[in-house]
Write a protein that holds these residues in place. Structure first.
Motif, short mmCIF file in Angstrom:
data_model
loop_
_atom_site.label_atom_id
_atom_site.label_comp_id
_atom_site.label_asym_id
_atom_site.label_seq_id
_atom_site.Cartn_x
_atom_site.Cartn_y
_atom_site.Cartn_z
N TYR A 73 -10.13 24.16 -54.07
CA TYR A 73 -8.79 23.78 -53.62
C TYR A 73 -8.89 22.79 -52.47
O TYR A 73 -9.27 23.16 -51.36
N HIS A 97 -5.10 34.29 -57.52
CA HIS A 97 -3.72 34.77 -57.72
C HIS A 97 -3.04 35.03 -56.37
O HIS A 97 -1.87 34.68 -56.19
N ARG A 107 -2.31 31.56 -54.70
CA ARG A 107 -1.19 30.84 -55.34
C ARG A 107 0.15 31.52 -55.06
O ARG A 107 1.15 30.85 -54.78
N ARG A 125 1.21 30.81 -51.52
CA ARG A 125 1.61 29.41 -51.34
C ARG A 125 3.02 29.16 -51.88
O ARG A 125 3.68 28.20 -51.48
#
Length: 198
Positions: free
Chosen positions: A20, A172, A175, A178
């Protein structure tokens, strides 16, 4: 992220940062000596005890703790610079540091604790590294028992029985966190523009 030594926290965190681009790994300062293969400013900023204590006195650390007779802490300047550049910062720290981060930034921190599938598996991993003496490994295992006592302070807990599964769980979590509205300052303007469209 926190875990007892050998549970896989460092491998998981380094993979997440590699995958990322909007995430950077916070590099801690420490008074412990470098291990074979470790480099200054890659694994740690290696400091003398006097240098580290001067950083504490000057308020240059975001968090710090003493573990097994060595000092560990996170320099503030790189964390602030990364956040101002729009990056997420991943801390690979113990429970004491995680607690301090959560106290200082309660709305911006997410704590993840990584557990091994069994204590014998953790001991096997530490011995397989062949980086430390038996006495140091025994110290790390004793410290690990104290570390896992704090698992309940964390937002998420991952049992690292299978690395790929544990990493998928970590993705997971990242994400989902975020996507929270408060972590996306651009969202109110975007929604206002949507509402204004005909």
């Amino acid at each position: 992220m926190s875990s007892p030594a050998g549970a896989g926290k460092t491998s998981l965190s380094r993979r997440l940062v590699a995958d990322y681009a909007d995430m950077v790994l916070s590099i801690s300062a420490t008074t412990r000596p470098a291990r074979p293969g470790e480099e200054e400013a890659r694994e740690y900023y290696f400091k003398s005890r006097d240098e580290f204590e001067a950083m504490i006195a000057a308020g240059e650390l975001f968090e710090w703790a003493e573990v097994n007779g060595n000092l560990y802490g996170t320099p503030k300047a790189p964390v602030i610079a990364a956040m101002e550049a729009g990056k997420d910062v991943l801390f690979d720290i113990d429970w004491q540091g995680a607690r301090q981060v959560a106290e200082k930034a309660p709305n911006d921190s997410v704590r993840v604790f990584v557990l091994p599938p069994s204590w014998s598996d953790l001991a096997r991993r530490l011995h397989a590294r062949a980086q430390d003496s038996t006495a140091i490994i025994d110290q790390r295992l004793a410290l690990g028992k104290r570390e896992i006592a704090h698992w309940g302070e964390y937002d998420y807990v991952i049992v690292n029985k299978d690395f790929d599964r544990a990493y998928a769980d970590l993705i997971h979590i990242y994400r989902a966190e975020r996507m929270k509205p408060g972590r996306n300052p651009w969202l109110p303007d975007f929604v206002s523009e949507l509402a204004a469209e005909e």
